[in-house]
Design a protein around this motif. Structure first.
Motif, mmCIF file in Angstrom:
data_model
loop_
_atom_site.group_PDB
_atom_site.id
_atom_site.type_symbol
_atom_site.label_atom_id
_atom_site.label_comp_id
_atom_site.label_asym_id
_atom_site.label_seq_id
_atom_site.Cartn_x
_atom_site.Cartn_y
_atom_site.Cartn_z
ATOM 1 N N LYS A 50 0.835 -1.189 0.000
ATOM 2 C CA LYS A 50 0.000 0.000 0.000
ATOM 3 C C LYS A 50 0.871 1.241 0.000
ATOM 4 N N ARG A 51 0.514 2.229 -0.823
ATOM 5 C CA ARG A 51 1.224 3.505 -0.893
ATOM 6 C C ARG A 51 0.219 4.631 -0.670
ATOM 7 N N GLY A 52 0.059 5.062 0.570
ATOM 8 C CA GLY A 52 -0.940 6.076 0.861
ATOM 9 C C GLY A 52 -2.339 5.489 0.861
ATOM 10 N N LYS A 53 -3.340 6.360 0.812
ATOM 11 C CA LYS A 53 -4.727 5.902 0.901
ATOM 12 C C LYS A 53 -5.264 5.377 -0.430
ATOM 13 N N LYS A 54 -4.735 5.876 -1.539
ATOM 14 C CA LYS A 54 -5.342 5.563 -2.831
ATOM 15 C C LYS A 54 -4.387 4.951 -3.849
ATOM 16 N N ASN A 55 -3.165 4.611 -3.433
ATOM 17 C CA ASN A 55 -2.193 4.059 -4.370
ATOM 18 C C ASN A 55 -1.581 2.776 -3.824
ATOM 19 N N SER A 56 -1.167 1.917 -4.759
ATOM 20 C CA SER A 56 -0.537 0.651 -4.388
ATOM 21 C C SER A 56 0.576 0.348 -5.378
ATOM 22 N N GLU A 57 1.573 -0.400 -4.903
ATOM 23 C CA GLU A 57 2.612 -0.926 -5.776
ATOM 24 C C GLU A 57 2.436 -2.430 -5.849
ATOM 25 N N ILE A 58 2.641 -2.992 -7.041
ATOM 26 C CA ILE A 58 2.427 -4.419 -7.222
ATOM 27 C C ILE A 58 3.477 -4.996 -8.170
ATOM 28 N N PHE A 59 4.023 -6.115 -7.799
ATOM 29 C CA PHE A 59 4.961 -6.884 -8.618
ATOM 30 C C PHE A 59 4.193 -8.108 -9.092
ATOM 31 N N PHE A 60 4.061 -8.288 -10.399
ATOM 32 C CA PHE A 60 3.121 -9.277 -10.920
ATOM 33 C C PHE A 60 3.622 -9.914 -12.210
ATOM 34 N N THR A 61 2.994 -11.010 -12.559
ATOM 35 C CA THR A 61 3.073 -11.606 -13.893
ATOM 36 C C THR A 61 1.656 -11.663 -14.440
ATOM 37 N N ALA A 62 1.469 -11.183 -15.661
ATOM 38 C CA ALA A 62 0.157 -11.175 -16.296
ATOM 39 C C ALA A 62 0.211 -11.959 -17.596
ATOM 40 N N LEU A 63 -0.848 -12.696 -17.881
ATOM 41 C CA LEU A 63 -0.931 -13.473 -19.115
ATOM 42 C C LEU A 63 -2.386 -13.659 -19.503
ATOM 43 N N PRO A 64 -2.660 -14.004 -20.770
ATOM 44 C CA PRO A 64 -4.035 -14.239 -21.181
ATOM 45 C C PRO A 64 -4.692 -15.320 -20.324
ATOM 46 N N THR A 65 -5.938 -15.066 -19.935
ATOM 47 C CA THR A 65 -6.646 -16.003 -19.059
ATOM 48 C C THR A 65 -6.764 -17.379 -19.690
ATOM 49 N N ARG A 66 -6.948 -17.454 -21.007
ATOM 50 C CA ARG A 66 -7.100 -18.756 -21.653
ATOM 51 C C ARG A 66 -5.820 -19.587 -21.519
ATOM 52 N N ILE A 67 -4.653 -18.928 -21.584
ATOM 53 C CA ILE A 67 -3.390 -19.647 -21.430
ATOM 54 C C ILE A 67 -3.197 -20.067 -19.973
ATOM 55 N N TYR A 68 -3.556 -19.176 -19.045
ATOM 56 C CA TYR A 68 -3.445 -19.522 -17.628
ATOM 57 C C TYR A 68 -4.305 -20.742 -17.306
ATOM 58 N N ARG A 69 -5.494 -20.791 -17.876
ATOM 59 C CA ARG A 69 -6.376 -21.943 -17.642
ATOM 60 C C ARG A 69 -5.785 -23.225 -18.218
ATOM 61 N N GLN A 70 -5.058 -23.109 -19.328
ATOM 62 C CA GLN A 70 -4.386 -24.291 -19.882
ATOM 63 C C GLN A 70 -3.357 -24.839 -18.901
ATOM 64 N N TYR A 71 -2.622 -23.937 -18.253
ATOM 65 C CA TYR A 71 -1.672 -24.373 -17.224
ATOM 66 C C TYR A 71 -2.401 -25.058 -16.070
ATOM 67 N N LEU A 72 -3.504 -24.461 -15.614
ATOM 68 C CA LEU A 72 -4.255 -25.050 -14.504
ATOM 69 C C LEU A 72 -4.805 -26.420 -14.878
ATOM 70 N N ASP A 73 -5.331 -26.542 -16.102
ATOM 71 C CA ASP A 73 -5.845 -27.841 -16.556
ATOM 72 C C ASP A 73 -4.731 -28.878 -16.595
ATOM 73 N N ARG A 74 -3.539 -28.434 -16.982
ATOM 74 C CA ARG A 74 -2.403 -29.352 -17.083
ATOM 75 C C ARG A 74 -2.042 -29.936 -15.717
ATOM 76 N N ILE A 75 -1.975 -29.079 -14.700
ATOM 77 C CA ILE A 75 -1.567 -29.597 -13.390
ATOM 78 C C ILE A 75 -2.721 -30.301 -12.669
ATOM 79 N N GLU A 76 -3.958 -29.861 -12.925
ATOM 80 C CA GLU A 76 -5.093 -30.521 -12.281
ATOM 81 C C GLU A 76 -5.320 -31.923 -12.843
ATOM 82 N N GLY A 77 -4.928 -32.102 -14.107
ATOM 83 C CA GLY A 77 -5.102 -33.415 -14.730
ATOM 84 C C GLY A 77 -3.926 -34.351 -14.524
ATOM 85 N N HIS A 78 -2.907 -33.902 -13.801
ATOM 86 C CA HIS A 78 -1.708 -34.710 -13.590
ATOM 87 C C HIS A 78 -1.966 -35.793 -12.549
ATOM 88 N N ASP A 79 -1.269 -36.906 -12.686
ATOM 89 C CA ASP A 79 -1.437 -38.015 -11.727
ATOM 90 C C ASP A 79 -0.928 -37.646 -10.340
#
Length: 210
Positions: A50-79
């Motif tokens: 948090k930076r003051g009342k109305k600002n924030s700093e964020i360190f992130f990775t962003a990617l298309p949701t469809r690709i992120y879901r492919q990653y989730l499907d990959r690990i959820e379907g793993h043995d």
């Protein structure tokens, strides 16, 4: 354990005009407005503050949701049960572990890519990925020059005193250490460990960092 660079992703440190609990949503909107993505975006937060009342700093990775879901499907379907994390999360966590009161830069070079994060304990200043056209020596030299410029710009824009540059390697990268514009910065390769890959032994520092 799946450590991934999340295809078609970008990683940054950004200040947003938003309460900290809405920072991810603001990042997604900002990236779409800037034309970085033309489809729904998923934002993975590595750190935020948090930076003051109305600002924030964020360190992130962003990617298309469809690709992120492919990653989730990959690990959820793993043995097996699979824990998934991003390369930039590893670099950020390494800084938190080794760190410092003074800022430190961590660079991970793999193939023609170099991932860079600058931060210190409980604070991140900069993150980006630099890319060369290929892995020929001339292009890799140019890649290190680009990294040096990014570090120089980040140091100047954030008015920080950078003490260390920690280099991580992969099975396809040598223990090369770049020159920088700052002779006062200590440069070294992080401790490596022997890894067997396709019948050969490589000394790799990224797995040690993980």
């Amino acid at each position: 354990l799946l450590v991934t660079d999340f295809g078609n992703s970008i990683s940054r440190v950004m200040q947003v005009a938003s309460d900290i609990k809405y920072a991810q949503a603001m990042v997604a909107r900002t990236l779409q407005n800037e034309g970085e993505f033309d489809e729904p975006v998923s934002v993975i937060t590595h750190w935020k503050k948090k930076r003051g009342k109305k600002n924030s700093e964020i360190f992130f990775t962003a990617l298309p949701t469809r690709i992120y879901r492919q990653y989730l499907d990959r690990i959820e379907g793993h043995d097996d049960i699979v824990f998934m994390t991003g390369i930039f999360a590893v670099l950020g966590n390494l800084i938190q572990k080794i760190a410092p009161e003074d800022p430190v830069a961590v660079v991970f070079r793999h193939e023609r890519f170099a991932d860079l994060v600058i931060g210190k304990k409980n604070q991140f200043f900069f993150a980006t990925q630099c890319v060369a056209f290929d892995t020929q020596n001339k292009q890799i030299d140019t890649l290190w020059e680009t990294i040096s410029r990014e570090i120089e710009n980040a140091v100047r824009e954030n008015s920080i005193n950078l003490k260390q540059l920690v280099c991580l390697n992969w099975i396809d990268t040598a223990n090369d250490i770049p020159e920088t514009s700052f002779p006062e910065i200590t440069r070294y390769v992080f401790e490596s460990e022997p890894i067997t890959h396709e019948g050969n032994i490589f000394h790799v520092s990224f797995t040690r960092a993980v």
